[in-house]
Scaffold this motif. Sequence first.
Motif, short mmCIF file in Angstrom:
data_model
loop_
_atom_site.label_atom_id
_atom_site.label_comp_id
_atom_site.label_asym_id
_atom_site.label_seq_id
_atom_site.Cartn_x
_atom_site.Cartn_y
_atom_site.Cartn_z
N VAL A 184 46.90 49.41 25.93
CA VAL A 184 47.55 48.16 26.32
C VAL A 184 47.32 47.89 27.80
O VAL A 184 46.99 46.77 28.20
CB VAL A 184 49.07 48.21 25.99
N THR A 185 47.45 48.92 28.63
CA THR A 185 47.21 48.76 30.06
C THR A 185 45.77 48.35 30.32
O THR A 185 45.52 47.44 31.12
CB THR A 185 47.52 50.08 30.80
N HIS A 186 44.83 48.98 29.64
CA HIS A 186 43.42 48.63 29.80
C HIS A 186 43.17 47.18 29.37
O HIS A 186 42.45 46.44 30.06
CB HIS A 186 42.55 49.58 28.99
N TYR A 187 43.75 46.77 28.27
CA TYR A 187 43.57 45.40 27.77
C TYR A 187 44.06 44.38 28.79
O TYR A 187 43.35 43.41 29.11
CB TYR A 187 44.32 45.22 26.44
N PHE A 188 45.27 44.56 29.31
CA PHE A 188 45.82 43.58 30.23
C PHE A 188 45.11 43.60 31.59
O PHE A 188 44.95 42.55 32.21
CB PHE A 188 47.33 43.76 30.40
N ASN A 189 44.65 44.76 32.03
CA ASN A 189 43.87 44.80 33.26
C ASN A 189 42.54 44.08 33.08
O ASN A 189 42.09 43.37 33.99
CB ASN A 189 43.63 46.24 33.72
N TYR A 214 38.10 52.39 40.23
CA TYR A 214 38.25 53.75 40.72
C TYR A 214 38.49 54.76 39.62
O TYR A 214 38.04 55.90 39.69
CB TYR A 214 39.39 53.83 41.74
N ASN A 215 39.24 54.35 38.60
CA ASN A 215 39.60 55.29 37.55
C ASN A 215 39.76 54.53 36.23
O ASN A 215 40.65 53.70 36.11
CB ASN A 215 40.91 56.01 37.92
N ASN A 216 38.91 54.81 35.27
CA ASN A 216 38.99 54.12 33.98
C ASN A 216 40.23 54.50 33.19
O ASN A 216 40.76 53.68 32.43
CB ASN A 216 37.74 54.42 33.14
N LEU A 217 40.69 55.70 33.34
CA LEU A 217 41.86 56.14 32.57
C LEU A 217 43.14 55.46 33.05
O LEU A 217 43.93 54.98 32.25
CB LEU A 217 42.01 57.66 32.66
N THR A 218 43.33 55.40 34.37
CA THR A 218 44.55 54.78 34.90
C THR A 218 44.35 53.31 35.23
O THR A 218 45.29 52.64 35.65
CB THR A 218 45.02 55.51 36.17
N SER A 219 43.13 52.81 35.07
CA SER A 219 42.79 51.41 35.32
C SER A 219 43.02 50.99 36.77
O SER A 219 43.41 49.86 37.03
CB SER A 219 43.56 50.49 34.37
N GLU A 220 42.80 51.89 37.69
CA GLU A 220 42.90 51.53 39.10
C GLU A 220 41.62 50.81 39.51
O GLU A 220 40.52 51.26 39.20
CB GLU A 220 43.06 52.78 39.97
N TYR A 221 41.79 49.68 40.18
CA TYR A 221 40.62 48.93 40.61
C TYR A 221 40.92 48.16 41.89
O TYR A 221 42.07 47.98 42.27
CB TYR A 221 40.14 47.97 39.51
N TYR A 222 39.84 47.72 42.54
CA TYR A 222 39.93 46.86 43.71
C TYR A 222 39.21 45.58 43.38
O TYR A 222 38.08 45.60 42.89
CB TYR A 222 39.28 47.54 44.92
N PHE A 223 39.84 44.44 43.63
CA PHE A 223 39.24 43.14 43.35
C PHE A 223 39.31 42.29 44.60
O PHE A 223 40.33 42.24 45.27
CB PHE A 223 39.97 42.43 42.21
N SER A 224 38.20 41.62 44.89
CA SER A 224 38.16 40.72 46.03
C SER A 224 37.25 39.54 45.70
O SER A 224 36.25 39.71 44.98
CB SER A 224 37.65 41.45 47.27
N LYS A 280 41.97 41.57 31.02
CA LYS A 280 42.30 40.14 31.02
C LYS A 280 42.55 39.64 32.44
O LYS A 280 42.11 38.55 32.80
CB LYS A 280 43.54 39.87 30.16
N GLU A 281 43.25 40.43 33.24
CA GLU A 281 43.55 40.05 34.62
C GLU A 281 42.26 39.93 35.44
O GLU A 281 42.08 38.96 36.18
CB GLU A 281 44.48 41.10 35.24
N ILE A 282 41.37 40.87 35.27
CA ILE A 282 40.09 40.84 35.99
C ILE A 282 39.25 39.65 35.54
O ILE A 282 38.65 38.95 36.37
CB ILE A 282 39.33 42.17 35.81
N ASP A 283 39.22 39.38 34.24
CA ASP A 283 38.45 38.23 33.72
C ASP A 283 38.98 36.91 34.28
O ASP A 283 38.21 36.05 34.69
CB ASP A 283 38.50 38.20 32.20
N THR A 284 40.29 36.76 34.30
CA THR A 284 40.90 35.53 34.83
C THR A 284 40.62 35.38 36.31
O THR A 284 40.23 34.29 36.78
CB THR A 284 42.42 35.53 34.58
N ALA A 285 40.81 36.45 37.07
CA ALA A 285 40.56 36.38 38.51
C ALA A 285 39.09 36.11 38.81
O ALA A 285 38.76 35.33 39.72
CB ALA A 285 41.00 37.69 39.18
N SER A 286 38.20 36.70 38.04
CA SER A 286 36.76 36.47 38.23
C SER A 286 36.41 35.02 37.95
O SER A 286 35.65 34.40 38.70
CB SER A 286 35.94 37.38 37.32
N SER A 287 36.94 34.47 36.87
CA SER A 287 36.67 33.08 36.53
C SER A 287 37.14 32.13 37.63
O SER A 287 36.42 31.21 38.01
CB SER A 287 37.36 32.70 35.22
#
Length: 69
Positions: free
Chosen positions: A27-32, A55-65, A34-41
């Motif tokens: 569920v966390t991976h799915y919503f992350n 940074y980590n696929n298991l915990t879904s840590e990422y940096y977006f800019s 979706k969040e990345i797709d929306t922000a990218s668009s």
Amino acid sequence: MINKKYLNGVIWLLLIILLGISFMINVTHYFNTKEIDTASSLCYEKGGNVILKIYNNLTSEYYFSCEKK
């Protein structure tokens, strides 16, 4: 000697816990995603360049800019 009823109960409990953890990770991976797709668009609509570092696929840590071109 270990009681079979007790052992079956422990196995079922562990199975339910593992399924719950797996569900929460998915569920966390799915919503992350979706969040990345929306922000990218939105970034592309504004004419920006997406910078994404995962940074980590298991915990879904990422940096977006979103940087302007």
